[in-house]
Design an enzyme around this catalytic site. Sequence first.
Site, PDB file in Angstrom:
ATOM      1  N   CYS A   4       0.852  -1.204   0.000  1.00  0.00           N
ATOM      2  CA  CYS A   4       0.000   0.000   0.000  1.00  0.00           C
ATOM      3  C   CYS A   4       0.881   1.246   0.000  1.00  0.00           C
ATOM      4  CB  CYS A   4      -0.905  -0.015   1.230  1.00  0.00           C
ATOM      5  SG  CYS A   4      -1.804   1.522   1.475  1.00  0.00           S
ATOM      6  N   CYS A   7       0.498   3.419   3.138  1.00  0.00           N
ATOM      7  CA  CYS A   7       1.202   2.850   4.290  1.00  0.00           C
ATOM      8  C   CYS A   7       2.703   3.117   4.174  1.00  0.00           C
ATOM      9  CB  CYS A   7       0.923   1.357   4.411  1.00  0.00           C
ATOM     10  SG  CYS A   7      -0.696   0.976   5.134  1.00  0.00           S
ATOM     11  N   ASP A  30      -1.320  16.145  -2.475  1.00  0.00           N
ATOM     12  CA  ASP A  30      -1.511  15.158  -3.537  1.00  0.00           C
ATOM     13  C   ASP A  30      -0.406  15.344  -4.587  1.00  0.00           C
ATOM     14  OD1 ASP A  30      -4.247  13.425  -4.588  1.00  0.00           O
ATOM     15  OD2 ASP A  30      -2.675  13.863  -6.045  1.00  0.00           O
ATOM     16  N   HIS A  46      -4.323   1.208   8.447  1.00  0.00           N
ATOM     17  CA  HIS A  46      -4.789   0.848   7.100  1.00  0.00           C
ATOM     18  C   HIS A  46      -6.248   0.424   7.155  1.00  0.00           C
ATOM     19  CE1 HIS A  46      -4.474  -0.501   2.914  1.00  0.00           C
ATOM     20  NE2 HIS A  46      -5.383  -1.370   3.305  1.00  0.00           N
ATOM     21  N   ASN A  87     -13.509   8.860  -2.117  1.00  0.00           N
ATOM     22  CA  ASN A  87     -13.971   7.961  -3.174  1.00  0.00           C
ATOM     23  C   ASN A  87     -14.000   6.530  -2.646  1.00  0.00           C
ATOM     24  OD1 ASN A  87     -14.200   9.952  -5.231  1.00  0.00           O
ATOM     25  ND2 ASN A  87     -11.975   9.926  -5.497  1.00  0.00           N
ATOM     26  N   GLY A  93     -14.005   6.027  -8.739  1.00  0.00           N
ATOM     27  CA  GLY A  93     -12.645   6.246  -9.216  1.00  0.00           C
ATOM     28  C   GLY A  93     -11.589   6.075  -8.151  1.00  0.00           C
ATOM     29  N   HIS A  98      -6.534   2.781   0.444  1.00  0.00           N
ATOM     30  CA  HIS A  98      -6.273   3.158   1.841  1.00  0.00           C
ATOM     31  C   HIS A  98      -7.107   4.427   2.026  1.00  0.00           C
ATOM     32  CE1 HIS A  98      -3.206   3.701   5.326  1.00  0.00           C
ATOM     33  NE2 HIS A  98      -4.076   4.696   5.432  1.00  0.00           N
ATOM     34  N   HIS A 100      -8.867   7.755   2.345  1.00  0.00           N
ATOM     35  CA  HIS A 100      -8.325   9.122   2.304  1.00  0.00           C
ATOM     36  C   HIS A 100      -9.438  10.099   1.977  1.00  0.00           C
ATOM     37  CE1 HIS A 100      -7.822   7.210  -1.649  1.00  0.00           C
ATOM     38  NE2 HIS A 100      -8.048   8.406  -2.190  1.00  0.00           N
ATOM     39  N   HIS A 102      -9.956  13.753   0.262  1.00  0.00           N
ATOM     40  CA  HIS A 102      -9.354  14.807  -0.557  1.00  0.00           C
ATOM     41  C   HIS A 102      -9.856  16.142  -0.018  1.00  0.00           C
ATOM     42  CE1 HIS A 102      -8.324  12.137  -4.117  1.00  0.00           C
ATOM     43  NE2 HIS A 102      -9.236  11.393  -3.519  1.00  0.00           N
TER      44      HIS A 102
HETATM   45  P1  AMP Z   1      -8.423   8.195  -5.292  1.00  0.00           P
HETATM   46  O1  AMP Z   1      -8.739   8.221  -6.758  1.00  0.00           O
HETATM   47  O2  AMP Z   1      -9.513   8.773  -4.448  1.00  0.00           O
HETATM   48  O3  AMP Z   1      -7.994   6.820  -4.830  1.00  0.00           O
HETATM   49  O4  AMP Z   1      -7.210   9.173  -5.121  1.00  0.00           O
HETATM   50  C1  AMP Z   1      -5.887   8.784  -4.921  1.00  0.00           C
HETATM   51  C2  AMP Z   1      -5.042  10.031  -4.947  1.00  0.00           C
HETATM   52  O5  AMP Z   1      -3.758   9.702  -4.477  1.00  0.00           O
HETATM   53  C3  AMP Z   1      -4.879  10.641  -6.349  1.00  0.00           C
HETATM   54  O6  AMP Z   1      -5.346  11.983  -6.335  1.00  0.00           O
HETATM   55  C4  AMP Z   1      -3.374  10.556  -6.588  1.00  0.00           C
HETATM   56  O7  AMP Z   1      -2.872  11.669  -7.294  1.00  0.00           O
HETATM   57  C5  AMP Z   1      -2.830  10.496  -5.169  1.00  0.00           C
HETATM   58  N1  AMP Z   1      -1.521   9.871  -5.019  1.00  0.00           N
HETATM   59  C6  AMP Z   1      -1.116   8.684  -5.515  1.00  0.00           C
HETATM   60  N2  AMP Z   1       0.147   8.411  -5.139  1.00  0.00           N
HETATM   61  C7  AMP Z   1       0.553   9.453  -4.376  1.00  0.00           C
HETATM   62  C8  AMP Z   1       1.763   9.773  -3.687  1.00  0.00           C
HETATM   63  N3  AMP Z   1       2.827   8.964  -3.702  1.00  0.00           N
HETATM   64  N4  AMP Z   1       1.819  10.951  -3.010  1.00  0.00           N
HETATM   65  C9  AMP Z   1       0.758  11.778  -2.985  1.00  0.00           C
HETATM   66  N5  AMP Z   1      -0.408  11.528  -3.597  1.00  0.00           N
HETATM   67  C10 AMP Z   1      -0.509  10.390  -4.295  1.00  0.00           C
HETATM   68 ZN    ZN Z   2      -2.402   1.374   3.637  1.00  0.00          ZN
END
Ligand code: AMP
Ligand code: ZN
Length: 116
Positions: A4, A7, A30, A46, A87, A93, A98, A100, A102
Amino acid sequence: MSDCIFCKIIEGELPSKKVYEDSEILAFHDIQPAAPIHVLIIPKKHIASLAVAGAEDWNIIGQMQRAASQIARELEVVESGYRVITNIGANAGQIVHHLHYHLMAGARLSPLGVHN
Ligand code: AMP
Ligand code: ZN
């Protein structure tokens, strides 16, 4: 969860631009911002998504929302407005499994809805 990416960010194995941290929560910018301000707020535990959160997780999820409110104040976007979303699953999408939130701000955001 060894595979992950969030993580790994929590463990310090991947870099992030941190904006907030406490014992249970981490927030960072992001990597592919979809707004001038785009911060991700995650639990250090997690949890794959809101859909699988258990009774023991609601307190931390409340703390994530408290952190979102605090971060918005610190980034001075309360007056101009901001969006907090999570999401869940394919139709929303979700790409990182994990939990989160936004936090998006800094410009007029597009309406939520169905992709054309
Ligand atoms: P979601 O589509 O809700 O799963 O959003 C995942 C978000 O994680 C996206 O906006 C990605 O740009 C962001 N993301 C993916 N990898 C990283 C990373 N290493 N550091 C910061 N953001 C990330
Ligand atoms: Zn995780």
